[in-house]
Design a protein around this motif. Structure first.
Motif, PDB file in Angstrom:
ATOM      1  N   VAL A  12       0.852  -1.189   0.000  1.00 60.39           N
ATOM      2  CA  VAL A  12       0.000   0.000   0.000  1.00 60.39           C
ATOM      3  C   VAL A  12       0.886   1.236   0.000  1.00 60.39           C
ATOM      4  N   GLN A  13       0.405   2.305  -0.573  1.00 61.64           N
ATOM      5  CA  GLN A  13       1.166   3.547  -0.601  1.00 61.64           C
ATOM      6  C   GLN A  13       1.051   4.269   0.739  1.00 61.64           C
ATOM      7  N   PRO A  14       2.015   5.090   1.063  1.00 63.97           N
ATOM      8  CA  PRO A  14       1.912   5.902   2.286  1.00 63.97           C
ATOM      9  C   PRO A  14       0.612   6.700   2.314  1.00 63.97           C
ATOM     10  N   GLY A  15      -0.028   6.700   3.478  1.00 65.88           N
ATOM     11  CA  GLY A  15      -1.322   7.365   3.614  1.00 65.88           C
ATOM     12  C   GLY A  15      -2.500   6.463   3.338  1.00 65.88           C
ATOM     13  N   GLY A  16      -2.235   5.282   2.831  1.00 64.03           N
ATOM     14  CA  GLY A  16      -3.298   4.350   2.498  1.00 64.03           C
ATOM     15  C   GLY A  16      -3.794   3.551   3.696  1.00 64.03           C
ATOM     16  N   SER A  17      -4.695   2.612   3.410  1.00 61.61           N
ATOM     17  CA  SER A  17      -5.316   1.802   4.457  1.00 61.61           C
ATOM     18  C   SER A  17      -5.298   0.328   4.087  1.00 61.61           C
ATOM     19  N   LEU A  18      -5.311  -0.497   5.121  1.00 61.58           N
ATOM     20  CA  LEU A  18      -5.448  -1.943   4.988  1.00 61.58           C
ATOM     21  C   LEU A  18      -6.235  -2.452   6.182  1.00 61.58           C
ATOM     22  N   ARG A  19      -6.922  -3.575   5.994  1.00 62.16           N
ATOM     23  CA  ARG A  19      -7.576  -4.231   7.116  1.00 62.16           C
ATOM     24  C   ARG A  19      -7.073  -5.668   7.202  1.00 62.16           C
ATOM     25  N   TYR A  79      -9.917  -8.129  13.927  1.00 61.64           N
ATOM     26  CA  TYR A  79      -9.530  -7.302  12.786  1.00 61.64           C
ATOM     27  C   TYR A  79      -8.609  -6.177  13.246  1.00 61.64           C
ATOM     28  N   LEU A  80      -7.796  -5.704  12.324  1.00 62.57           N
ATOM     29  CA  LEU A  80      -6.979  -4.523  12.592  1.00 62.57           C
ATOM     30  C   LEU A  80      -7.142  -3.584  11.406  1.00 62.57           C
ATOM     31  N   GLN A  81      -7.878  -2.514  11.610  1.00 58.71           N
ATOM     32  CA  GLN A  81      -8.036  -1.496  10.579  1.00 58.71           C
ATOM     33  C   GLN A  81      -6.871  -0.524  10.701  1.00 58.71           C
ATOM     34  N   MET A  82      -6.105  -0.414   9.644  1.00 51.65           N
ATOM     35  CA  MET A  82      -4.903   0.419   9.652  1.00 51.65           C
ATOM     36  C   MET A  82      -5.092   1.557   8.653  1.00 51.65           C
ATOM     37  N   ASN A  83      -5.106   2.764   9.151  1.00 51.83           N
ATOM     38  CA  ASN A  83      -5.256   3.960   8.318  1.00 51.83           C
ATOM     39  C   ASN A  83      -4.001   4.822   8.409  1.00 51.83           C
ATOM     40  N   SER A  84      -3.876   5.733   7.470  1.00 45.55           N
ATOM     41  CA  SER A  84      -2.737   6.662   7.450  1.00 45.55           C
ATOM     42  C   SER A  84      -1.424   5.915   7.596  1.00 45.55           C
ATOM     43  N   LEU A  85      -1.270   4.874   6.820  1.00 45.72           N
ATOM     44  CA  LEU A  85      -0.085   4.030   6.934  1.00 45.72           C
ATOM     45  C   LEU A  85       1.179   4.783   6.556  1.00 45.72           C
ATOM     46  N   LYS A  86       2.254   4.432   7.248  1.00 39.63           N
ATOM     47  CA  LYS A  86       3.553   5.056   7.047  1.00 39.63           C
ATOM     48  C   LYS A  86       4.565   3.991   6.646  1.00 39.63           C
ATOM     49  N   PRO A  87       5.647   4.374   5.978  1.00 36.86           N
ATOM     50  CA  PRO A  87       6.668   3.378   5.627  1.00 36.86           C
ATOM     51  C   PRO A  87       7.178   2.612   6.847  1.00 36.86           C
ATOM     52  N   GLN A 107       1.020 -17.431  11.453  1.00 36.08           N
ATOM     53  CA  GLN A 107       2.235 -17.415  10.639  1.00 36.08           C
ATOM     54  C   GLN A 107       2.606 -16.017  10.160  1.00 36.08           C
ATOM     55  N   GLY A 108       1.679 -15.082  10.297  1.00 34.14           N
ATOM     56  CA  GLY A 108       1.975 -13.709   9.933  1.00 34.14           C
ATOM     57  C   GLY A 108       1.491 -13.340   8.531  1.00 34.14           C
ATOM     58  N   THR A 109       1.290 -12.046   8.339  1.00 32.60           N
ATOM     59  CA  THR A 109       0.924 -11.508   7.028  1.00 32.60           C
ATOM     60  C   THR A 109       1.764 -10.256   6.789  1.00 32.60           C
ATOM     61  N   GLN A 110       2.318 -10.150   5.601  1.00 33.52           N
ATOM     62  CA  GLN A 110       3.257  -9.076   5.305  1.00 33.52           C
ATOM     63  C   GLN A 110       2.520  -7.800   4.912  1.00 33.52           C
ATOM     64  N   VAL A 111       2.917  -6.697   5.519  1.00 38.04           N
ATOM     65  CA  VAL A 111       2.413  -5.376   5.162  1.00 38.04           C
ATOM     66  C   VAL A 111       3.600  -4.532   4.701  1.00 38.04           C
ATOM     67  N   THR A 112       3.509  -4.009   3.508  1.00 44.24           N
ATOM     68  CA  THR A 112       4.567  -3.160   2.961  1.00 44.24           C
ATOM     69  C   THR A 112       3.971  -1.816   2.572  1.00 44.24           C
ATOM     70  N   VAL A 113       4.526  -0.766   3.143  1.00 44.34           N
ATOM     71  CA  VAL A 113       4.059   0.591   2.851  1.00 44.34           C
ATOM     72  C   VAL A 113       5.157   1.293   2.070  1.00 44.34           C
ATOM     73  N   SER A 114       4.899   1.529   0.803  1.00 45.92           N
ATOM     74  CA  SER A 114       5.931   2.097  -0.064  1.00 45.92           C
ATOM     75  C   SER A 114       5.287   2.761  -1.265  1.00 45.92           C
ATOM     76  N   SER A 115       5.926   3.809  -1.745  1.00 42.65           N
ATOM     77  CA  SER A 115       5.454   4.466  -2.961  1.00 42.65           C
ATOM     78  C   SER A 115       6.178   3.913  -4.180  1.00 42.65           C
TER      79      SER A 115
END
Length: 115
Positions: A12-19, A79-87, A107-115
Motif C-alpha cells: 500500500v502507498q503511504p497514507g493508504g489503508s489496509l484491514r 480485525y486490525l483497521q490500519m489507516n494513514s499508513l507510514k513506511p 504465521q503472519g501476514t506481510q504489510v509493505t508501505v511504499s510508494s
C-alpha cells in the motif's frame, strides 16, 4: 489444537489503508485476549494492539489514532483497521491469542508501505 490464520496484508502507498484479519479455529473454549504484533526486518517483534474478552483495547503509542482493533466473538475473528499508513509500519504482522492460559501465534501476514 488451535489454529490461527492472519490475512489481509499487501502493498500500500503511504497514507493508504489496509484491514487485517485473524481467524482462530480448533479447540477453542473461550478466547481471553487477542492481540496484534509486528516484526520489521532486523528488529524485534513488538506489540501493536490488543482486545480483551472484557471489551477493552490498548495500542502502542506509534499506532494510536491510526489503527483500530475489533473482534467478532461469534466468528472467533479479530480485525486490525490500519489507516494513514507510514513506511515505518512495514513489517510482518502476527496475531496472538490467549486461550485457557496458553498462547498461540499465527504465521503472519506481510504489510509493505511504499510508494
Amino acid at each position: 489444537q488451535v489454529q490461527v490464520v492472519e490475512s489481509g496484508g499487501g502493498l500500500v502507498q503511504p497514507g493508504g489503508s489496509l484491514r487485517l484479519s485473524c481467524a482462530a479455529s480448533g479447540s477453542i473454549f473461550g478466547i481471553n485476549a487477542m492481540g496484534w504484533y509486528r516484526q520489521a526486518p532486523g528488529k524485534e517483534r513488538e506489540f501493536v494492539a490488543i482486545s480483551t474478552s472484557a471489551g477493552t483495547t490498548a495500542y502502542a503509542d506509534s499506532v494510536k489514532g491510526r489503527f483500530t482493533v475489533s473482534r467478532d466473538n461469534a466468528k472467533n475473528t479479530m480485525y486490525l483497521q490500519m489507516n494513514s499508513l507510514k513506511p515505518e509500519d512495514t513489517a510482518t504482522y502476527y496475531c496472538n491469542i490467549a486461550v485457557a492460559g496458553r498462547y498461540y501465534w499465527g504465521q503472519g501476514t506481510q504489510v509493505t508501505v511504499s510508494s
